[in-house]
Design an enzyme around this catalytic site. Structure first.
Site, PDB file in Angstrom:
ATOM      1  N   GLU A  28      -1.893  -1.864  -4.222  1.00  0.00           N
ATOM      2  CA  GLU A  28      -3.053  -1.313  -4.146  1.00  0.00           C
ATOM      3  C   GLU A  28      -2.978   0.183  -4.016  1.00  0.00           C
ATOM      4  O   GLU A  28      -2.414   0.458  -3.130  1.00  0.00           O
ATOM      5  CB  GLU A  28      -3.856  -1.840  -2.878  1.00  0.00           C
ATOM      6  N   LYS A  33       0.970  -1.070  -0.126  1.00  0.00           N
ATOM      7  CA  LYS A  33       0.015  -0.023   0.137  1.00  0.00           C
ATOM      8  C   LYS A  33       0.877   1.248   0.143  1.00  0.00           C
ATOM      9  O   LYS A  33       1.368   1.520   1.030  1.00  0.00           O
ATOM     10  CB  LYS A  33      -0.706   0.053   1.114  1.00  0.00           C
ATOM     11  N   SER A  74     -18.365  -4.380  -5.926  1.00  0.00           N
ATOM     12  CA  SER A  74     -19.293  -4.732  -4.945  1.00  0.00           C
ATOM     13  C   SER A  74     -20.654  -4.941  -5.863  1.00  0.00           C
ATOM     14  O   SER A  74     -21.160  -4.088  -6.206  1.00  0.00           O
ATOM     15  CB  SER A  74     -19.443  -3.821  -4.026  1.00  0.00           C
ATOM     16  N   ALA A 129     -21.442  -7.768  -2.817  1.00  0.00           N
ATOM     17  CA  ALA A 129     -21.443  -6.784  -1.655  1.00  0.00           C
ATOM     18  C   ALA A 129     -21.409  -7.282  -0.359  1.00  0.00           C
ATOM     19  O   ALA A 129     -22.066  -8.449  -0.071  1.00  0.00           O
ATOM     20  CB  ALA A 129     -22.817  -5.807  -2.092  1.00  0.00           C
TER      21      ALA A 129
END
Length: 238
Positions: free
Chosen positions: A109, A37, A171, A201
């Site tokens: 990410e 990250k 999602s 989701a």
């Protein structure tokens, strides 16, 4: 070097849960996985970040966070307001390359979308992907408005000659509306790339055991799973 960069068409589209699903499938296949990250924003030092959430859901992964800023803003703005040094694309690429030496798969990410600024030199995740010569997986929302942002992201990847792995819906609603159902055909058409999965989701609220068991069924074989785009779409004919 096996590096996959994961970006979104915007914020809150499911990048972290998608990253966790890709990581979980790879770990289950016996691969060593690292999750990078570059810049975590909107999280205090004592709070869990996105990389921590990926590790909770996916299991035995190495995590590395290069910088953290308290305000929920674009990394460049958050760094400037906090009086902290920003993270540039070269630092991201160097960190990913080092992780790749000891891991079978490195997942990078991003924050927000492909062109969100990392620093005041206008560095972006796209620049890091180009330096790494790594493909980019785009996480998109399911509903109305996603076609435009997905196509813009796809066009920018091609303009920069960056590999485009495909699109994952981050999602997928339990009761998809008409736009979402139509987008199962329209998303790969506007992106010019395959639809490689749909994460249910609320998947991030599953127990780690339940998440790891479900992950292969949410991702296409190219990402190590068993999900099939045609079979999935046939269940949601508009």
């Amino acid at each position: 070097m096996s590096v996959l960069v994961i970006t979104g068409t915007g914020t809150e589209v499911g990048k972290t849960v998608t990253t966790a699903a890709v990581a979980a499938v790879a770990v289950a296949a016996g691969r060593s996985v690292a999750v990078l990250k570059p810049a975590q924003t909107g999280v205090r030092p004592d709070e869990r970040g996105d990389a921590d959430e990926v590790a909770r859901l996916a299991g035995a992964v190495t995590t590395l966070e290069l910088a953290r800023y308290p305000e929920p803003l674009a990394p460049a703005t958050a760094a400037r307001r906090a009086g902290l040094p920003p993270v540039g694309p070269h630092e991201v690429a160097e960190a990913a390359a080092k992780l790749a030496v000891e891991h079978d798969l490195v997942l990078v990410e991003g924050a927000g979308g492909l062109l969100v600024r990392f620093d005041d030199a206008d560095g972006t995740l796209a620049d890091a992907a180009r330096l790494l010569d790594a493909p980019v997986l785009v996480v998109a929302s399911a509903g109305l408005g996603t076609l435009n942002t997905t196509e813009l992201t796809a066009r920018e990847l091609r303009r920069r000659e960056i590999g485009f792995a495909g699109v994952v819906i981050g999602s997928w609603p339990e009761s998809p509306d008409l736009a979402s159902r139509c987008n199962l055909a329209d998303l790969p058409a506007v992106a010019g790339a395959g639809l490689l999965g749909a994460i249910p989701a609320g998947a991030g609220a599953h127990s780690p055991v339940g998440f790891r068991a479900g992950a292969p069924g949410w991702l296409a074989p190219r990402l190590g799973g068993t999900w099939d785009a045609d079979t999935f779409a046939s269940a949601f004919v508009p």
